[in-house]
Write an enzyme that holds these catalytic residues in place. Structure first.
Site, short mmCIF file in Angstrom:
data_model
loop_
_atom_site.label_atom_id
_atom_site.label_comp_id
_atom_site.label_asym_id
_atom_site.label_seq_id
_atom_site.Cartn_x
_atom_site.Cartn_y
_atom_site.Cartn_z
N ASP A 296 10.74 -7.83 -2.42
CA ASP A 296 9.53 -7.29 -1.78
C ASP A 296 9.90 -6.26 -0.72
O ASP A 296 9.31 -5.16 -0.66
CB ASP A 296 8.74 -8.42 -1.12
CG ASP A 296 8.18 -9.44 -2.09
OD1 ASP A 296 6.97 -9.42 -2.34
OD2 ASP A 296 8.96 -10.26 -2.60
N THR B 213 4.46 -12.70 -5.92
CA THR B 213 5.77 -13.14 -5.43
C THR B 213 6.05 -14.60 -5.79
O THR B 213 7.16 -14.96 -6.18
CB THR B 213 5.87 -12.95 -3.91
OG1 THR B 213 5.67 -11.56 -3.60
CG2 THR B 213 7.23 -13.37 -3.39
#
Length: 390
Positions: free
Chosen positions: A50, A119
């Site tokens: 990320d 995620t």
């Protein structure tokens, strides 16, 4: 050097280049088996993928447009960009883009970045749901989006993912490839449903996609109100929205503050470009500006076309829609770009007469002449009138 305008073709080109570079970063992190999982908040995590992707994306954009307004999911340092992203991938088709969108005043646009959507799914190995999303808004409404699915063609070590991008009023590139890459996950459920479906009335069957991993009593209540004919559970807000855009499902819905602007800006732009609609559960559009709330407080409903959207919003607001007159007027309650972006929450509760009214004919499922069959052309196109409509 600061600039007053941004060329949309160059901005999209850089976004496409960087989204494909992001796929390499994400895949490398996954195969390293060192995800670097960290906790942001309860039930909210991030990984080093990320962070590394967001740093690369913001660094590349600001290196070209230093004063470009950007809203991104992660809180991280923005390093100097070490490469020169390609600004010329779309020069050969720029002449096709809507004239109104070719040069954008930089103080009227905002970029929304989700470096790695889904995620949680990423850390659990549900890799198809993982997306990198870059959305572009103009005066608070989405106009273009770039979404890349990094783990498409997983068997190819040099794959840069499956790219979908588009412009409202121009069309979408890559949605047919997304469909082909993802239909296999749902073909069994869809085939069984079609074989057993004896619905002979005029109402279109509702195929709802909703959360796979965040089921709750509130989600169950929403599903009960919608009463879908089939439920396809999936991970990732962007992924579920693309399931609607490509036609695997025809409704995506989630209640409450379950998504943020970086989850929906790019995907709403693609939805609008395809004639689909995204609003909150009351039928009000969200605003995308640098100073607006990042959270989509009143849930999200995405429908393949206006007819289905009116049906779903009616079900979710049944107490307010008992009157035949109100039901008839419901399509007129869908707000558009005339919302005060500094007072979004108030507008979520007030549909006033100053709002631009949606034109039913421009998004009707019966308006086949406005839509080219993407399975034949590779480009799905609807009128520019959707730019100012939800």
């Amino acid at each position: 050097m600061k600039t007053n305008t941004v060329n949309l073709a160059k901005l999209l080109s850089v976004s496409i280049d960087c989204a494909q570079r992001a796929a390499t970063i994400i895949r490398n992190v996954w195969f390293s088996k060192d995800l670097g999982i960290c906790q942001k908040a309860p039930n909210d995590i991030y990984t080093r993928a990320d962070v590394e992707v967001q740093q690369m994306l913001i660094g590349a954009l600001l290196n070209i447009w230093p004063n470009l307004p950007i809203v991104a999911e992660e809180n991280c340092v923005e390093p100097f960009c070490s490469f020169e992203p390609n600004q010329n991938l779309l020069t050969h088709i720029e002449f096709e883009f809507p004239n109104e969108l070719k040069e954008l005043p930089i103080n009227e646009i905002c970029i929304f970045i989700d470096p790695l959507d889904a995620t949680k799914e990423f850390t659990q190995g549900n890799l198809s749901a993982v997306l990198t999303m870059i959305g572009i808004s103009l005066n608070g409404r989405p106009i273009a989006g770039v979404i890349n699915q990094p783990f498409a063609e997983l068997e190819k070590s040099d794959s840069t993912g499956s790219l979908v991008w588009g412009i409202v009023g121009w069309g979408i590139i890559g949605i047919e490839h997304f469909y082909k890459e993802n239909i296999s996950y749902y073909i069994g459920e869809l085939t069984n449903f079609n074989n057993n479906n004896n619905n002979n009335n005029n109402n279109q069957s509702i195929i709802l996609t909703t959360t796979r991993s965040n089921w709750s009593p509130i989600v169950q209540q929403l599903v009960n109100k919608i009463s879908p004919d089939l439920i396809l559970k999936a991970g990732g807000a962007g992924y579920k929205l693309l399931l609607v855009v490509c036609g695997i499902a025809n409704v995506y819905a989630m209640p409450g503050a379950s998504t943020c602007k970086w989850d929906t800006c790019a995907s709403e732009a693609l939805a609008l470009a395809a004639g689909a609609i995204l609003t909150d559960i009351s039928g009000v559009c969200y605003v995308y500006t640098q100073n607006c709330s990042n959270v989509n407080q009143n849930g999200v409903v995405v429908s393949k076309n206006l007819d289905i959207h009116v049906q779903i919003i009616s079900k979710l607001n049944l107490n307010q829609c008992q009157s035949p007159t109100i039901k008839k007027q419901l399509p007129l309650l869908i707000n558009t770009t005339k919302i005060d972006s500094n007072n979004e929450n108030n507008n979520n509760n007030n549909n006033n007469s100053n709002d631009t009214i949606i034109d039913n004919n421009s998004l009707s499922s019966n308006n086949d002449n406005s839509i080219l069959n993407w399975q034949q052309t590779g480009i799905l196109r609807v009128p520019l009138s959707t730019l100012s409509k939800c």
